[in-house]
Each structure stands twice: as structure tokens, then as C-alpha cells.
Design a protein around this motif. Sequence first.
Motif, short mmCIF file in Angstrom:
data_model
loop_
_atom_site.label_atom_id
_atom_site.label_comp_id
_atom_site.label_asym_id
_atom_site.label_seq_id
_atom_site.Cartn_x
_atom_site.Cartn_y
_atom_site.Cartn_z
N GLU A 26 0.83 -1.20 0.00
CA GLU A 26 0.00 0.00 0.00
C GLU A 26 0.86 1.25 0.00
N GLU A 33 2.43 6.21 -7.01
CA GLU A 33 1.35 6.88 -7.74
C GLU A 33 1.53 8.39 -7.69
N ARG A 278 -14.12 2.25 -10.05
CA ARG A 278 -14.07 0.79 -10.10
C ARG A 278 -13.66 0.29 -8.72
N ILE A 280 -12.23 -1.85 -5.80
CA ILE A 280 -11.08 -2.76 -5.74
C ILE A 280 -11.45 -3.90 -4.82
N TYR B 28 -7.18 10.81 -2.24
CA TYR B 28 -6.16 9.79 -2.46
C TYR B 28 -5.06 9.91 -1.42
N GLU B 65 -10.52 2.89 -7.60
CA GLU B 65 -9.61 3.56 -8.52
C GLU B 65 -10.37 4.50 -9.43
N GLN B 66 -9.77 5.62 -9.71
CA GLN B 66 -10.41 6.61 -10.58
C GLN B 66 -9.34 7.43 -11.27
N SER B 67 -9.61 7.81 -12.51
CA SER B 67 -8.64 8.67 -13.17
C SER B 67 -8.90 10.11 -12.74
N VAL B 73 -4.42 7.18 -13.25
CA VAL B 73 -5.37 6.50 -12.38
C VAL B 73 -4.83 6.52 -10.96
N ARG B 74 -5.67 6.96 -10.02
CA ARG B 74 -5.24 7.01 -8.63
C ARG B 74 -6.17 6.16 -7.76
N LYS B 75 -5.63 5.75 -6.63
CA LYS B 75 -6.43 4.98 -5.68
C LYS B 75 -7.04 5.96 -4.68
N TYR B 76 -8.36 6.08 -4.70
CA TYR B 76 -9.07 6.98 -3.80
C TYR B 76 -9.66 6.22 -2.63
#
Lengths: 280, 108
Positions: A26, A33, A278, A280, B28, B65-67, B73-76
Motif C-alpha cells: 500500500e 502513484e 471501479r 477494488i 487519495y 480507482e479513478q482517473s 489513475v489514482r487509488k481513492y
Amino acid sequence: MTKTVDEYLERLDAALGAMPYATAREIRAGVEEELRSLDAADADERMRALGDPADIASAAAGTLGEAPAYGPGSPYAPTSPVPATRSTGYVVATGTLIAVGAIVVPVVGWIAGVIMLWCSSAWHRWEKIVATVAPFAVAGLIRLASLLAPEPVVVEPRGSGEFHAPGLEEYSANPFIPSDYDVFWTSLLVLVAANLGAGAWLLLRGLAPQRDRRLREPLGARGALGLIGGLLVLAGLLFSGICVALFAQPLVALLSLVVAAVGAGVLIVRASLTPAGRSI
Amino acid sequence: MTADVGAQLRKGVVEPCILGLLAREPMYGWQLSEALTAEGLIASIGTLYPILGRLRERGVIAAFEQSSQAGPVRKYYEVTEAGERELAAFREQWQPFTRAVERMVEGP
């Protein structure tokens, strides 16, 4: 730029080496990212702001070692018990009913499983749709193929005991091609087997760890297109395979391939839509 | 909060603070980390992720995930129904609690 970012990430990986895999992954993903979204100058500044990877790792280790302030047993906040429809027992019961319900208690068992499935928050909506519909889709395809199958041939003995060579029409039926009768019962068996598979798949997904429940379950345009496109591709390919392998019907097989191509087109259109929300 | 006020106090409130931030809008990892370190609630981004893991395990936040605007694309993270309930319960208890503490530590 990328070189310094890569170096930083390498140092981070080294520092996170002793950490539990889930947490380390994580942290790594979050930092990467962020760094990859910046250009050279900003990335440098961000790395300075993040600090020494060793410090990040030790901060994480410190937090992991702490007893949580909230959660089961804590007097300060109410516990959020796992709702009954997501408990392990419920998930196992639902998966089992879908898998073997139709056999154990004909029809009703499977219906019970499906009702339990749709009442539960243990699965995403698309998983519920696939598990409910896919076995019928597969069996339906096989049943549809039975329309192409020839009638079972009954060979009538001719004459009154004289020996004679069999005529052409008596030998035109190919015993290797399944007849209408065979395909119908095969499709029922396929339905049962497909439900077994669907039930097992539901168990795997439902019992997997770390499954987040989002507030809203948006199927969305992207999700719907994915389901439709995927189904069309699979159905088209499967059906054309059956037509060619079993019934030597190239025309119908070609039509099925067109259906598969349409499905592929749908998936391509879907790929051009930006992913939004989407789970996870 | 100054360093002297104590890690224990921060530990008690950081989870509801994360819930409060996420209740306003999904964020994020880095966004959350910045907001929390700015107020001294966490030391660094390293502190954040194990806490996020705990919150996810409890089912009070969820990841997706979302752009973003810029493209990648980032993890929110967002708050769940259970999380909103927990946050509401915290809010109810926080006011009387802080008032009581203030009364007791008030100087002459």
C-alpha cells in the motif's frame, strides 16, 4: 527524473523489506502513484517533502505496533458489527445452495440460493449478475445448438427376413453427431455443472479477504458494457466452436463469429471510456 | 497540536479525523497525508497507510480507482455507511468530552 524517482522507490522497497506485505504494498503504491504523476522538478520537491524512505518505514512500523484506539472492544466508538448477510456462514450457505441447490432440493434450493445472493452485500452487483445468468447462458447456447442437430434416426428393418445390403439413407446418419435428444439432456447436465462452477466462484470471491463495500454500487456505463461485451464475445466464440466441431455448420458458425466481433467492438468502446469508481 | 501534547491524544482522534475528511470528499493517499501532516496529526505518509488498512478492515472506508484531472489513475478512499455512523457517534461524544476536559484543565 525517472532515475531519481526509481532510486527513491528502490530505497523505499529496501526500507519496507521487513514490513508485512499488505502494508508495504500500500505504501509503495501510494508513494509511486504520487511521484509518477509529477514532472521532474515537482517530483524532486515531493521526494524532499516525503523525507527519507527509512523514516517512512519506521513511522509505519511504529503505527503497526500500536494497539488500535477503535474497533471491537473499544468503549469510545460503537463497534460496526459485520452484517449477517456478509458473515462467513451466510456466504458459505449461499455459495453451496447455488452450486448444488438445484440437485439437493430441485429448483427451490437454487431459487433460495439466488434470493440469498441478491440480499447479501458480500458480492458486487456484477458478480451477482454473472453467477445468476451465466449458467443459463451457457446451457442456453448448447440448447440453441440442438436446433441444428438432426433428428435421431430410427432405422426400420425392411423386408421380410431377406438379407439385403443397407440402403444409402440408412447409413447417412452419422452416429458421431449428437442428436436432438442427446443435446437436450447434455444441456441440462451443463446447467448443473455450470451452477456448480458459479457457486464455487461465488465462494472464492465472497470469502476473499479485504473486500471493501462502497456506499453506492454503481454498475455504470463501463460495467454494463463490460458485461455485455464479454458475454457476446464468449457466446459467439463458444457457439461457433460448437457449430463447427459438432454440426459442421460453417454458415451459422460464421454468424456466431460476427456476434463475437460485435462483442469485441463493445469492449473496445468500453476501453475508451475513462474508468470511474471501479471497486477494488 | 504541539509535539508535547502527546502521541496518545493524536492516536485517539486520527481515525475519526480521517473519516471526517473523507466524509466531505473522497481523497487519495498523498492528499490525505498532506492534510493530516499539516495539522500535525500524523508524522509522515508512513504513519497513514497502516491506519488506512485498519479502517478498511473495519469496513468504515473503502478504496476505489479513478482517473484524476491530470490523467493518471489514482487509488481513492471514501467513507462507507458504517464509517458515517462511526463518525456521527464520535461527533456526539466529542463536544461534551472536550468541554469537560477544558473545564478541568482551566487555569486559575
